[in-house]
Design a protein around this motif. Sequence first.
Motif, PDB file in Angstrom:
ATOM      1  N   SER A 126     -52.427  36.219  -8.163  1.00  0.00           N
ATOM      2  CA  SER A 126     -51.245  36.014  -7.323  1.00  0.00           C
ATOM      3  C   SER A 126     -51.450  36.497  -5.887  1.00  0.00           C
ATOM      4  O   SER A 126     -50.622  36.215  -5.018  1.00  0.00           O
ATOM      5  N   TYR A 127     -52.548  37.192  -5.596  1.00  0.00           N
ATOM      6  CA  TYR A 127     -52.847  37.627  -4.230  1.00  0.00           C
ATOM      7  C   TYR A 127     -53.842  36.685  -3.547  1.00  0.00           C
ATOM      8  O   TYR A 127     -53.798  36.493  -2.336  1.00  0.00           O
ATOM      9  N   GLY A 161     -58.720  27.393  -1.581  1.00  0.00           N
ATOM     10  CA  GLY A 161     -58.026  28.567  -2.086  1.00  0.00           C
ATOM     11  C   GLY A 161     -57.005  29.072  -1.092  1.00  0.00           C
ATOM     12  O   GLY A 161     -56.906  28.587   0.043  1.00  0.00           O
ATOM     13  N   LEU A 162     -56.238  30.040  -1.529  1.00  0.00           N
ATOM     14  CA  LEU A 162     -55.237  30.685  -0.678  1.00  0.00           C
ATOM     15  C   LEU A 162     -55.456  32.190  -0.719  1.00  0.00           C
ATOM     16  O   LEU A 162     -55.822  32.751  -1.749  1.00  0.00           O
ATOM     17  N   MET A 163     -55.208  32.835   0.416  1.00  0.00           N
ATOM     18  CA  MET A 163     -55.264  34.291   0.479  1.00  0.00           C
ATOM     19  C   MET A 163     -53.982  34.785   1.135  1.00  0.00           C
ATOM     20  O   MET A 163     -53.625  34.353   2.235  1.00  0.00           O
ATOM     21  N   MET A 164     -53.283  35.665   0.437  1.00  0.00           N
ATOM     22  CA  MET A 164     -52.027  36.189   0.963  1.00  0.00           C
ATOM     23  C   MET A 164     -52.300  37.276   2.002  1.00  0.00           C
ATOM     24  O   MET A 164     -53.030  38.228   1.737  1.00  0.00           O
ATOM     25  N   PRO A 165     -51.716  37.155   3.198  1.00  0.00           N
ATOM     26  CA  PRO A 165     -51.854  38.213   4.201  1.00  0.00           C
ATOM     27  C   PRO A 165     -51.050  39.450   3.816  1.00  0.00           C
ATOM     28  O   PRO A 165     -50.174  39.404   2.948  1.00  0.00           O
ATOM     29  N   ILE A 166     -51.356  40.524   4.486  1.00  0.00           N
ATOM     30  CA  ILE A 166     -50.617  41.776   4.323  1.00  0.00           C
ATOM     31  C   ILE A 166     -49.577  41.873   5.433  1.00  0.00           C
ATOM     32  O   ILE A 166     -49.831  41.480   6.578  1.00  0.00           O
ATOM     33  N   ASP A 167     -48.410  42.359   5.101  1.00  0.00           N
ATOM     34  CA  ASP A 167     -47.388  42.596   6.123  1.00  0.00           C
ATOM     35  C   ASP A 167     -47.855  43.767   6.989  1.00  0.00           C
ATOM     36  O   ASP A 167     -47.917  44.913   6.532  1.00  0.00           O
ATOM     37  N   ARG A 168     -48.209  43.508   8.237  1.00  0.00           N
ATOM     38  CA  ARG A 168     -48.781  44.533   9.113  1.00  0.00           C
ATOM     39  C   ARG A 168     -47.803  45.681   9.357  1.00  0.00           C
ATOM     40  O   ARG A 168     -48.204  46.841   9.451  1.00  0.00           O
TER      41      ARG A 168
END
Length: 219
Positions: A49-50, A199-206
């Motif tokens: 999921s990430y 593919g997909l990669m979820m970013p991090i909320d900075r």
Amino acid sequence: MISFSADSELLARALSNALAFIPANSRMLNVWMRVNAEAQTVEIVGTDSYAVGASTVPLSGYTGPPEGGEFLIQRGKADTKVAEGAAGIERTIRMAGKGPCDVSVTDVTIQVEPMGGDTLRVALTFAPEQFPLYQHLAGEMEIAEKRDEVIPGVVCLDPALWSRFSKVKTDKSGRMADLLFGDSPLDPVLVKIGPDFRGLMMPIDREVNGKNVGEDGLW
């Protein structure tokens, strides 16, 4: 029942790529396979999921319902000599080498018969409640491919997720990761490697990351 044939090399590579996106500590320990009868393809997806890894394999033959089908296979253990789960299927097909592979799927099992190799049958995971999540992720990739090409400024990404993409196997050496960003720093990053993997990669909320571990690590 669904039956189809595909190239063993492509099928094994797609399974290997999906497994690279399912770490041992993932809460989602299944490989998702979706057969598209109209397009004559099978999509093979792994995710925690990430980050998501998906490969599309063309079929050389298909028998089954006109709407195709979808099913889940437990990840299995890649570090054991006992063939089990998706890892066991990948190893069985890969060890058989080049040639066609016949696949048969019932309500409870999947069986693979690679040319010149062993036949293996493993149990399917019965968890239809998970299908909507995988369908959503597949849909997100289709939506992301239609984005305008933009660079949103700064994007915060988890290096551990990047390492999964370094394990992706492709049709030829020298393939690089082509990235497509959305217009928001929180849009999933679309990654394409070679002609049949995306593919997909979820970013991090900075902002949240800065509050949790300190802003000195950010721009």
